[in-house]
Motif scaffolding. Sequence first.
Motif, PDB file in Angstrom:
ATOM      1  N   ALA A 234       0.804  -0.985   0.126  1.00 54.01           N
ATOM      2  CA  ALA A 234      -0.018   0.055   0.009  1.00 54.01           C
ATOM      3  C   ALA A 234       0.940   1.041  -0.074  1.00 54.01           C
ATOM      4  CB  ALA A 234      -0.808  -0.115   1.290  1.00 54.01           C
ATOM      5  N   VAL A 235       1.778   1.281   0.791  1.00 59.04           N
ATOM      6  CA  VAL A 235       3.100   2.570   0.849  1.00 59.04           C
ATOM      7  C   VAL A 235       3.663   2.530  -0.358  1.00 59.04           C
ATOM      8  CG1 VAL A 235       4.797   3.180   2.261  1.00 59.04           C
ATOM      9  CG2 VAL A 235       2.697   2.309   3.413  1.00 59.04           C
ATOM     10  N   ARG A 236       4.338   1.376  -0.864  1.00 63.80           N
ATOM     11  CA  ARG A 236       5.013   1.393  -1.960  1.00 63.80           C
ATOM     12  C   ARG A 236       4.295   1.956  -3.293  1.00 63.80           C
ATOM     13  NH1 ARG A 236       8.353  -3.851  -3.328  1.00 63.80           N
ATOM     14  NH2 ARG A 236       8.746  -3.633  -1.013  1.00 63.80           N
ATOM     15  N   ASN A 237       3.092   1.583  -3.345  1.00 67.01           N
ATOM     16  CA  ASN A 237       2.184   2.022  -4.667  1.00 67.01           C
ATOM     17  C   ASN A 237       1.797   3.500  -4.370  1.00 67.01           C
ATOM     18  OD1 ASN A 237       1.319  -0.160  -6.653  1.00 67.01           O
ATOM     19  ND2 ASN A 237       1.296  -1.247  -4.596  1.00 67.01           N
ATOM     20  N   ALA A 238       1.474   3.940  -3.202  1.00 68.07           N
ATOM     21  CA  ALA A 238       1.002   5.428  -2.822  1.00 68.07           C
ATOM     22  C   ALA A 238       2.401   6.160  -3.374  1.00 68.07           C
ATOM     23  CB  ALA A 238       0.616   5.259  -1.579  1.00 68.07           C
ATOM     24  N   VAL A 239       3.520   5.817  -2.633  1.00 70.87           N
ATOM     25  CA  VAL A 239       4.620   6.562  -3.121  1.00 70.87           C
ATOM     26  C   VAL A 239       5.098   6.545  -4.636  1.00 70.87           C
ATOM     27  CG1 VAL A 239       7.182   6.749  -2.720  1.00 70.87           C
ATOM     28  CG2 VAL A 239       5.703   6.359  -0.615  1.00 70.87           C
ATOM     29  N   GLN A 240       4.838   5.640  -5.171  1.00 73.49           N
ATOM     30  CA  GLN A 240       4.870   5.642  -6.602  1.00 73.49           C
ATOM     31  C   GLN A 240       3.903   6.214  -7.501  1.00 73.49           C
ATOM     32  OE1 GLN A 240       5.556   1.438  -7.473  1.00 73.49           O
ATOM     33  NE2 GLN A 240       7.639   1.373  -6.558  1.00 73.49           N
ATOM     34  N   GLY A 241       2.763   6.790  -6.687  1.00 68.59           N
ATOM     35  CA  GLY A 241       1.863   7.522  -7.535  1.00 68.59           C
ATOM     36  C   GLY A 241       0.220   7.147  -7.589  1.00 68.59           C
ATOM     37  N   GLN A 242       0.111   5.851  -7.004  1.00 69.93           N
ATOM     38  CA  GLN A 242      -1.217   5.338  -7.043  1.00 69.93           C
ATOM     39  C   GLN A 242      -2.066   6.058  -6.075  1.00 69.93           C
ATOM     40  OE1 GLN A 242      -2.107   3.600  -9.546  1.00 69.93           O
ATOM     41  NE2 GLN A 242      -0.722   2.263 -10.002  1.00 69.93           N
ATOM     42  N   THR A 243      -3.325   6.181  -6.338  1.00 67.86           N
ATOM     43  CA  THR A 243      -4.364   6.490  -5.125  1.00 67.86           C
ATOM     44  C   THR A 243      -5.581   6.126  -5.695  1.00 67.86           C
ATOM     45  OG1 THR A 243      -5.370   8.273  -3.861  1.00 67.86           O
ATOM     46  CG2 THR A 243      -4.900   8.893  -6.450  1.00 67.86           C
ATOM     47  N   GLY A 244      -6.306   5.533  -4.566  1.00 67.12           N
ATOM     48  CA  GLY A 244      -7.766   5.213  -4.819  1.00 67.12           C
ATOM     49  C   GLY A 244      -8.063   3.677  -4.919  1.00 67.12           C
ATOM     50  N   TYR A 245      -6.873   2.940  -4.531  1.00 64.18           N
ATOM     51  CA  TYR A 245      -6.947   1.592  -4.673  1.00 64.18           C
ATOM     52  C   TYR A 245      -6.817   0.883  -3.345  1.00 64.18           C
ATOM     53  CZ  TYR A 245      -6.182   2.156  -9.730  1.00 64.18           C
ATOM     54  OH  TYR A 245      -6.269   2.610 -10.798  1.00 64.18           O
ATOM     55  N   MET A 246      -7.343  -0.322  -3.163  1.00 66.50           N
ATOM     56  CA  MET A 246      -7.067  -1.309  -2.062  1.00 66.50           C
ATOM     57  C   MET A 246      -5.980  -2.447  -2.674  1.00 66.50           C
ATOM     58  SD  MET A 246      -9.456  -3.944  -0.036  1.00 66.50           S
ATOM     59  CE  MET A 246      -9.212  -5.271  -1.128  1.00 66.50           C
ATOM     60  N   VAL A 247      -5.031  -2.792  -1.863  1.00 66.74           N
ATOM     61  CA  VAL A 247      -4.164  -3.786  -2.394  1.00 66.74           C
ATOM     62  C   VAL A 247      -4.930  -5.158  -2.240  1.00 66.74           C
ATOM     63  CG1 VAL A 247      -1.935  -4.831  -1.790  1.00 66.74           C
ATOM     64  CG2 VAL A 247      -2.210  -2.493  -1.575  1.00 66.74           C
ATOM     65  N   THR A 248      -4.804  -6.026  -3.310  1.00 67.39           N
ATOM     66  CA  THR A 248      -5.275  -7.300  -3.312  1.00 67.39           C
ATOM     67  C   THR A 248      -4.178  -8.308  -3.318  1.00 67.39           C
ATOM     68  OG1 THR A 248      -5.416  -7.397  -5.780  1.00 67.39           O
ATOM     69  CG2 THR A 248      -7.211  -6.418  -4.311  1.00 67.39           C
ATOM     70  N   LEU A 249      -4.803  -9.630  -2.647  1.00 67.98           N
ATOM     71  CA  LEU A 249      -3.888 -10.958  -2.890  1.00 67.98           C
ATOM     72  C   LEU A 249      -4.276 -11.630  -4.313  1.00 67.98           C
ATOM     73  CD1 LEU A 249      -3.942 -11.548   0.978  1.00 67.98           C
ATOM     74  CD2 LEU A 249      -1.857 -10.829  -0.427  1.00 67.98           C
ATOM     75  N   VAL A 250      -3.293 -11.963  -4.895  1.00 68.63           N
ATOM     76  CA  VAL A 250      -3.575 -12.506  -6.212  1.00 68.63           C
ATOM     77  C   VAL A 250      -2.908 -14.093  -6.042  1.00 68.63           C
ATOM     78  CG1 VAL A 250      -3.110 -12.309  -8.429  1.00 68.63           C
ATOM     79  CG2 VAL A 250      -3.483 -10.543  -7.315  1.00 68.63           C
TER      80      VAL A 250
END
Lengths: 414, 414
Positions: free
Chosen positions: A324-340
């Motif tokens: 969640a933190v890594r994706n946000a720092v990389q510019g993502q917003t408005g998502y929930m992290v999922t398990l695949v």
Amino acid sequence: MTDYSMGKLRGNCVLAQSGGPTTVINCSIAGAIQEAFRYQEIEGIYGAINGILGVLYEELIDIRAEDPKTINGLVSTPSSALGSCRRKLSEEDYDRILDVFRSHNIRYFFYNGGNDSMDTADKIAKLAKKSGYEMRVMGIPKTIDNDLAFTDHCPGFGSVARHNAIFLRDAAKDNESLYTSDTVKVVEVMGRDTGWIAAATALARESDEDGPHLIYVPERPTSKEKLLADVEREYKKRGRVVIAVSEGMVDEHGEPISASTSSVDVDGFGHKQYGGAGDTVCEFIKEGLKIKARSNKAGTSQRAAVDRASVVDQQEAYMVGQMAVRNAVQGQTGYMVTLVREDGPEYRCTTGLAPLADVANAVKYLPDEFINNEGNYVTPAFIDYAKPLVGGFLHPYIRFEKNYIEKKLPTFKG
Amino acid sequence: MTDYSMGKLRGNCVLAQSGGPTTVINCSIAGAIQEAFRYQEIEGIYGAINGILGVLYEELIDIRAEDPKTINGLVSTPSSALGSCRRKLSEEDYDRILDVFRSHNIRYFFYNGGNDSMDTADKIAKLAKKSGYEMRVMGIPKTIDNDLAFTDHCPGFGSVARHNAIFLRDAAKDNESLYTSDTVKVVEVMGRDTGWIAAATALARESDEDGPHLIYVPERPTSKEKLLADVEREYKKRGRVVIAVSEGMVDEHGEPISASTSSVDVDGFGHKQYGGAGDTVCEFIKEGLKIKARSNKAGTSQRAAVDRASVVDQQEAYMVGQMAVRNAVQGQTGYMVTLVREDGPEYRCTTGLAPLADVANAVKYLPDEFINNEGNYVTPAFIDYAKPLVGGFLHPYIRFEKNYIEKKLPTFKG
């Protein structure tokens, strides 16, 4: 230190936890915190005390001031270390939240919770965008109920599954030795709307003697008559029955068999608190079949039993916090992290992203292929799905082989 | 092989288990079996299936035919491996028992149980003597309730204490994080007539924030008014309350607050089955104080949780089984093996013997010095008594130190 030339956003971050705690919810917070330590973009790392209430009331603690041992200790401490809440937010609440974020230069908000929390996070993200306040909002999934869509499973589920498999196995072992007087054992587990947790008790069963012999989930309405017929049939087979029921078990009209009638038993979202389905099933059996039935209900202890946590669940909970933190720092917003879940012979999960709004508005029920035709047990496909999530099981219990000595007296008629 | 020139008695032996199982009852049977292997005097080693019922119905298994791995596996398998029962015996039953013993040349009988079982064993010993049939009868103590007299404590207690300290600690941790909506948590534990098990939940508490905050035991009748006053006072202190109650908690008239009214809820000895004291306390609190209260009840799982067993309890349970056999081979009969706590700075127990009849007719209640003056908690003397019995505790849980960030906005009035 990672440095991204694109989409760099510098400021403080807030972490919050919401809803019912889990055994591994703090693993997610530990993962988020330790990942946040890696980025220059994240300056202050704040924890909101008691979920979104901590934001509303500006009760924010400085995570950087905590002892690193405390951060490490999060992974083996159950229940939300930042405190939690169940609160339905009003429009004014949302405005206040944005005011607090602005005034503290909060540019990152990580909300660790279930559907309701993803809805809250989504609304915050949208309001920030509408208001022209640049911030990134990410959801970190958490729910023992395992009912979030767009993710293979939810952090928290593997551990509650492991606890309840152990808890039911022990109840069944007790029942096995004392069935001449304690005939039916009912184990009530959590799961208000979905039967994932009750289904997982099937992991306790390795032979016909082991329990559970019957499992009732909210996805399959069950009349009292059907229940009694099932129990009577199983009772005739081995003189005893072990039953797992979801707290949200429903009758043929779709009504919870034991919805609380007390008005204080309603949470902040207006959800009724159930609990008592196990006792109700016992009453049905005692009255209908005239055999003894007793219930066990671990209640909230089932979602906090860190000594029975699934290692797989702990690791995945940590990973979704990190991502969640890594994706946000990389510019993502408005998502929930999922398990695949990856294809392949060995169990392995990576992470993905799902829009908060999609997650907020969906509930993942036990699919038909995981419930047997009779609606009173799981299928082998469910076992295949659930088994890797509990992270290894316990040592086997022994049974005597029982070589009987030859009888020497006339049969006892007592 | 040990050989005693005096009092040598050669023949077969029967082992049986009775009453409610425990986590470590099979350790005692393992100790008895492995000790019996050492003596020439003991020829056949038989297990009676389902306690004394196995003797009455001649359902005896050959323990020597079992895989040694099964015998070793007993120590990590909870609940009576030989099966158990609750049966009040008639005079004809006793005659039949002696007939079975004579016809199978049973010269040793080891009965692993509580008060009722010691009474049964005593009557068998006396009938054998009166009938001129030479045999030795020994009791092996077992009860999670810890209410047998003449022994410092009972095998089974340390493990149920450890389980419930963990179970309550987890419930309290959950309550701590979710108290804004789940305000009062009640944990109901076993203990029909005595409060030893409820008292032991105090081992979960290391600081004022930890639960339990209140403990109710059958030794101290408690009116609804007193209960509500206690809960209200604790609620004002920290906005939440964690309560432990014995299933046999009684009101000011000495009546169980939640005795079952169903006629099938009576065991073979005519004891009423309780269970529901926790729910009743919740109802009192919801109605009387208008705050939310929910209960957890591990039920029979609390006495079968081998992954939470006390190592001390396991070792002592094994030892009392060993010593029952050793003493019988050496010529003793009519005794129950007891645990004797040695004086000294380190905890250490050896064994002693108490006449079966004395044990059968006594109940050890929590003494006054173990209950506080208010009748709603334990004393430090109880903690000193109980702490060594649980065999070491779990890793500590962390709490954030909570350094609050300075507020920047007007106080939120929402």
